[in-house]
Design an enzyme around this catalytic site. Structure first.
Site, mmCIF file in Angstrom:
data_model
loop_
_atom_site.group_PDB
_atom_site.id
_atom_site.type_symbol
_atom_site.label_atom_id
_atom_site.label_comp_id
_atom_site.label_asym_id
_atom_site.label_seq_id
_atom_site.Cartn_x
_atom_site.Cartn_y
_atom_site.Cartn_z
ATOM 1 N N PHE A 19 5.046 7.925 -22.043
ATOM 2 C CA PHE A 19 5.188 7.472 -23.425
ATOM 3 C C PHE A 19 6.328 8.207 -24.137
ATOM 4 O O PHE A 19 7.236 7.586 -24.701
ATOM 5 C CB PHE A 19 3.855 7.668 -24.158
ATOM 6 N N ARG A 40 9.767 11.724 -9.668
ATOM 7 C CA ARG A 40 9.022 12.163 -8.484
ATOM 8 C C ARG A 40 9.047 11.117 -7.393
ATOM 9 O O ARG A 40 8.993 11.434 -6.209
ATOM 10 C CB ARG A 40 7.569 12.468 -8.849
ATOM 11 N N VAL A 43 10.553 4.027 -9.063
ATOM 12 C CA VAL A 43 9.741 3.196 -9.946
ATOM 13 C C VAL A 43 10.451 1.868 -10.163
ATOM 14 O O VAL A 43 11.656 1.744 -9.966
ATOM 15 C CB VAL A 43 9.498 3.888 -11.302
ATOM 16 N N ALA A 80 -1.279 15.739 -18.372
ATOM 17 C CA ALA A 80 -1.689 15.697 -19.776
ATOM 18 C C ALA A 80 -3.084 16.277 -19.940
ATOM 19 O O ALA A 80 -3.879 16.300 -19.002
ATOM 20 C CB ALA A 80 -1.655 14.262 -20.287
ATOM 21 N N TYR A 144 -5.402 23.015 -19.367
ATOM 22 C CA TYR A 144 -4.144 22.419 -19.800
ATOM 23 C C TYR A 144 -3.360 23.396 -20.680
ATOM 24 O O TYR A 144 -2.189 23.666 -20.442
ATOM 25 C CB TYR A 144 -4.436 21.128 -20.562
ATOM 26 N N LYS A 148 0.302 25.410 -19.919
ATOM 27 C CA LYS A 148 1.490 25.285 -20.765
ATOM 28 C C LYS A 148 1.961 26.660 -21.243
ATOM 29 O O LYS A 148 3.170 26.949 -21.263
ATOM 30 C CB LYS A 148 1.190 24.380 -21.957
ATOM 31 N N SER A 205 5.417 12.148 -35.279
ATOM 32 C CA SER A 205 5.944 10.866 -34.800
ATOM 33 C C SER A 205 6.913 11.124 -33.654
ATOM 34 O O SER A 205 7.618 12.135 -33.634
ATOM 35 C CB SER A 205 6.649 10.111 -35.926
#
Length: 315
Positions: A19, A40, A43, A80, A144, A148, A205
């Site tokens: 996204f 990776r 596509v 994620a 997660y 990070k 945003s």
């Protein structure tokens, strides 16, 4: 040679199929950069990049070709936080070790700047009773967030000029998860019992995120730090719904049901954790970026209204 990357510079971008990555690819090209995507695997997506190179950052053999002539890296790929239940070792391998591998290869290749998309979860859990500042202690609460934070610490061990952005919840056209659910609720004809929730959340945003990245690419001074990135104004969930419905030229349609009643209902439905994530507060202060000179060009209300129009047109 200055660290700043001028228009026409070559950017290596990871995560270009996600996204955020898809938006960054188009936006960086629009701003005049040349973009090489690092994938990776092959596509079928149409990627309007200067070039594309296939490789696995978790098992790097030779990144020299991928980074040849690259001025800056934008590293947005990773596991994620929504992928709950994944082993901590997987988060470590993909979010931490792969980031360290890429940064070390970039340093060897002479890349001048490395922009890493970390997360506010490197610093906090999903809610916080106090405002989170850039200088607040880093206290991740899950695998997660720990992965990070460890990636940021690995960057600090290199000599490359780096910046780790810690975005809050990012939204925009094509978003999934909780924001997509809110957008669908905003599109519904129902009056929603969310007017009584007073907790606010900081949002970001995807347009403002891209602008912040562009700002950091063009910044003259060395960076070498982590920094929060967010829109200026935190909103309640009711204010989010109202902003989305304004994009549809509709009234907010909110009912001020007491929060404790909503909590009881969600508990009965087995949705208590989801409710706490929505109703809990998470407000940040992105003062480091502001002090560098960056201001979000788009307001949260206008960006949510525009996102809602997109969801409506795709319905």
């Amino acid at each position: 040679m200055p660290n700043r990357i001028a228009s026409g510079g070559l950017i290596a971008l990871t995560g270009a199929t996600g996204f955020i990555g898809q938006f960054l690819l188009k936006d960086m090209i629009r701003r005049g950069y040349r973009v090489r995507v690092l994938l990776r695997r092959p596509v079928n997506l149409h990627l309007e990049a200067d070039s594309a190179i296939i490789g696995d950052l978790t098992h790097p053999q030779n990144m020299a070709e991928a980074l040849q002539g690259v001025d800056a890296v934008i590293h947005s790929a990773g596991l994620a936080h929504a992928m709950s239940g994944m082993p901590e070792a997987d988060y470590r391998a993909i979010n931490t070790d792969a980031t360290a591998n890429l940064a070390q290869a970039a340093e060897k290749a002479g890349v001048r700047r490395f922009i890493f998309l970390s997360s506010i979860r490197a610093q906090s859990g999903p809610v916080s009773p106090t405002i989170i500042h850039d200088t607040s202690p880093a206290l991740p609460t899950d695998a997660y967030g720990r992965s990070k934070l460890a990636a940021e610490q690995a960057l600090a061990q290199t000599n490359i000029d780096w910046a780790a952005l810690r975005p809050v919840l990012v939204y925009g056209n094509g978003v999934k998860g909780n924001m997509a659910t809110l957008a669908r609720l905003a599109r519904s004809q129902w009056h929603l019992p969310l007017g009584g929730i007073q907790a606010k959340r900081s949002l970001l945003s995807v347009e403002n995120l891209a602008d912040a990245i562009d700002f950091l690419l063009r910044t003259e001074k060395p960076l070498r730090q982590s920094m929060i990135v967010a829109d200026n104004e935190p909103l309640t969930i009711g204010e989010m719904i109202a902003a989305m419905r304004s994009g549809l030229n509709r009234p907010a349609g909110l009912i001020p049901v007491p929060e404790f009643l909503l909590k009881l209902g969600c508990r009965a439905l087995g949705k208590q954790e989801a409710f706490e994530r929505i109703a809990g507060s998470l407000v940040v202060d992105a003062s480091t970026l502001r002090e560098l000179g960056w201001q979000p060009p788009i307001t949260t209300q206008s960006a949510l209204a525009e996102m809602s129009k997109h969801f409506a047109s795709d319905a």
